[in-house]
Motif scaffolding. Sequence first.
Motif, PDB file in Angstrom:
ATOM      1  N   PRO A 136       0.823  -1.216   0.000  1.00 55.35           N
ATOM      2  CA  PRO A 136       0.000   0.000   0.000  1.00 55.35           C
ATOM      3  C   PRO A 136       0.855   1.262   0.000  1.00 55.35           C
ATOM      4  CG  PRO A 136      -0.860  -1.599   1.560  1.00 55.35           C
ATOM      5  CD  PRO A 136       0.454  -2.146   1.087  1.00 55.35           C
ATOM      6  N   SER A 137       0.401   2.251  -0.746  1.00 54.03           N
ATOM      7  CA  SER A 137       1.112   3.522  -0.839  1.00 54.03           C
ATOM      8  C   SER A 137       0.101   4.633  -1.084  1.00 54.03           C
ATOM      9  CB  SER A 137       2.138   3.492  -1.984  1.00 54.03           C
ATOM     10  OG  SER A 137       2.676   4.774  -2.204  1.00 54.03           O
ATOM     11  N   GLU A 138       0.183   5.690  -0.294  1.00 51.02           N
ATOM     12  CA  GLU A 138      -0.763   6.794  -0.430  1.00 51.02           C
ATOM     13  C   GLU A 138      -0.480   7.652  -1.653  1.00 51.02           C
ATOM     14  OE1 GLU A 138      -0.751   9.009   3.149  1.00 51.02           O
ATOM     15  OE2 GLU A 138      -1.607   7.408   4.386  1.00 51.02           O
ATOM     16  N   ASP A 139       0.725   7.547  -2.212  1.00 47.97           N
ATOM     17  CA  ASP A 139       1.099   8.396  -3.340  1.00 47.97           C
ATOM     18  C   ASP A 139       0.983   7.690  -4.679  1.00 47.97           C
ATOM     19  OD1 ASP A 139       1.783  10.435  -1.574  1.00 47.97           O
ATOM     20  OD2 ASP A 139       3.794   9.609  -1.277  1.00 47.97           O
ATOM     21  N   SER A 140       0.358   6.514  -4.714  1.00 46.32           N
ATOM     22  CA  SER A 140       0.351   5.719  -5.936  1.00 46.32           C
ATOM     23  C   SER A 140      -0.583   6.291  -7.003  1.00 46.32           C
ATOM     24  CB  SER A 140      -0.064   4.278  -5.619  1.00 46.32           C
ATOM     25  OG  SER A 140      -1.332   4.274  -4.991  1.00 46.32           O
ATOM     26  N   PHE A 141      -1.772   6.764  -6.598  1.00 46.92           N
ATOM     27  CA  PHE A 141      -2.736   7.333  -7.540  1.00 46.92           C
ATOM     28  C   PHE A 141      -3.224   8.664  -7.002  1.00 46.92           C
ATOM     29  CE2 PHE A 141      -4.521   4.866 -11.145  1.00 46.92           C
ATOM     30  CZ  PHE A 141      -3.549   3.880 -11.176  1.00 46.92           C
ATOM     31  N   ASP A 232     -17.715   4.330  -8.065  1.00 39.73           N
ATOM     32  CA  ASP A 232     -17.258   5.608  -7.537  1.00 39.73           C
ATOM     33  C   ASP A 232     -15.765   5.578  -7.233  1.00 39.73           C
ATOM     34  OD1 ASP A 232     -19.852   6.615  -7.626  1.00 39.73           O
ATOM     35  OD2 ASP A 232     -20.313   5.878  -5.593  1.00 39.73           O
ATOM     36  N   VAL A 233     -15.187   6.755  -7.145  1.00 38.56           N
ATOM     37  CA  VAL A 233     -13.774   6.865  -6.774  1.00 38.56           C
ATOM     38  C   VAL A 233     -13.597   6.327  -5.355  1.00 38.56           C
ATOM     39  CG1 VAL A 233     -11.868   8.449  -6.363  1.00 38.56           C
ATOM     40  CG2 VAL A 233     -13.446   8.871  -8.250  1.00 38.56           C
ATOM     41  N   PRO A 234     -12.669   5.388  -5.134  1.00 37.17           N
ATOM     42  CA  PRO A 234     -12.466   4.848  -3.787  1.00 37.17           C
ATOM     43  C   PRO A 234     -11.980   5.925  -2.826  1.00 37.17           C
ATOM     44  CG  PRO A 234     -11.377   3.492  -5.461  1.00 37.17           C
ATOM     45  CD  PRO A 234     -11.794   4.769  -6.134  1.00 37.17           C
ATOM     46  N   LEU A 239      -7.787   3.461  -1.969  1.00 35.17           N
ATOM     47  CA  LEU A 239      -6.977   3.772  -3.131  1.00 35.17           C
ATOM     48  C   LEU A 239      -5.501   3.479  -2.889  1.00 35.17           C
ATOM     49  CD1 LEU A 239      -7.426   4.822  -5.977  1.00 35.17           C
ATOM     50  CD2 LEU A 239      -6.874   7.114  -5.135  1.00 35.17           C
ATOM     51  N   SER A 240      -5.068   3.602  -1.641  1.00 36.53           N
ATOM     52  CA  SER A 240      -3.673   3.293  -1.322  1.00 36.53           C
ATOM     53  C   SER A 240      -3.353   1.818  -1.531  1.00 36.53           C
ATOM     54  CB  SER A 240      -3.362   3.687   0.129  1.00 36.53           C
ATOM     55  OG  SER A 240      -4.049   2.832   1.043  1.00 36.53           O
ATOM     56  N   HIS A 246      -2.864  -2.109  -9.029  1.00 33.35           N
ATOM     57  CA  HIS A 246      -3.084  -1.864 -10.460  1.00 33.35           C
ATOM     58  C   HIS A 246      -1.776  -1.993 -11.231  1.00 33.35           C
ATOM     59  CE1 HIS A 246      -3.269   0.753 -14.057  1.00 33.35           C
ATOM     60  NE2 HIS A 246      -4.511   0.317 -14.162  1.00 33.35           N
ATOM     61  N   ASP A 247      -0.725  -1.352 -10.716  1.00 26.32           N
ATOM     62  CA  ASP A 247       0.568  -1.404 -11.395  1.00 26.32           C
ATOM     63  C   ASP A 247       1.283  -2.740 -11.178  1.00 26.32           C
ATOM     64  OD1 ASP A 247       0.142   1.132 -12.326  1.00 26.32           O
ATOM     65  OD2 ASP A 247       1.320   2.114 -10.769  1.00 26.32           O
ATOM     66  N   ALA A 248       1.133  -3.324 -10.003  1.00 26.14           N
ATOM     67  CA  ALA A 248       1.792  -4.604  -9.736  1.00 26.14           C
ATOM     68  C   ALA A 248       1.249  -5.709 -10.631  1.00 26.14           C
ATOM     69  CB  ALA A 248       1.621  -4.979  -8.261  1.00 26.14           C
TER      70      ALA A 248
END
Length: 359
Positions: A136-141, A232-234, A239-240, A246-248
């Motif tokens: 998890p990362s808060e800066d991913s999206f 809806d947008v998570p 989202l983290s 998504h990228d992994a």
Amino acid sequence: MLLFIALANSHYFLSSSAYFGGFPADLGPLDAAVAWAIATFVDGRAFPMFGLLFGYGVAHIVRRQGDASPRTVRRLLWRRALFLVLVGFLHATLLYVGDILGAYGVLLLVGAWTVRWRDGWLLFVAALFWVLTALPSEDSFSIGTEGPDPTMLPTDLGVMVIDRAFASGFISLLGPIGFVCPFLLGLWAGRRRLLEEPSRHRTFLRFVAVGGITVAVLGAQPVALVHLGVIDVPDASSLSVVGPLHDAFGVFGGFGYAALIALVALRLGPRRGRVVTALSAVGQRSMTCYLCQSVVWTIVFTPFFLGLSSELTVATTALLAVATWLGTVLLADWMRRTGRRGPFEVLVRRVTYGRPLAA
């Protein structure tokens, strides 16, 4: 795959009042469908394939050195790496701040030590870095109202040169983290010549193509369906988790694409029509064609040139990406027919081996 790179890079230039995951929010039906397709098949899926092929190419270089000492091989790879760092810095500063060549160069500076690793270590470290990128990362999206970074759309030459120079160094140092897994697996695959000898590995390549692309497509849906307006947008905490996954999962798509292309090449056999020949010409001049894309982005989107970032939509930007790629195909095919090598391919060959690329 350079078409996918064009599609992946161009939408980040668009200006809007709100954003999600690199796309403007509140899209119309056509733009939403295009954003869904890019998020599903392109974003986070094309770059891993290039990381894989980069490692595969390094394995090919090492194999060609035969009985050369490890020190000799490392020096050769370091010369290539330093050239990529230099070209990447100039590319990021003058044309496109999201350059990946510099990150590849930094990766190779360190990765030159891994070319003698045993297979088990390559696979273990590749898996470890894949897990790290999936955490998890808060800066991913991103979710917000801020437009493209000033380094993407510089308002003057000072911002373009000075701010981009600092951003380029930051990207080149941190960017390699996401490419370690594909690079090491590329080394492993290159040792076995999986893509060069697909007839010997047909079953394995089919498994990778079907499995990898399926995982990538399914793993993209939590983000892609937001673009489509289905969900809806998570919230930030969800989202983290969703963003890194998504990228992994996209890494598997990059492997799947490489395997699929090898199988297509096997099916084509010795047949070489005009389209295949032109695409092969692009592959032989991939760095030159990649850099040509950035010339288009600079002219079209930079505010003190055409400045169309607020005029184009997701769909029209995708059309621009396709047209840009087609232009590089025509350019590469013209260079092939006239006996011209890609200028940057000639340069990297001269720097690496001390001699130009043979005709």
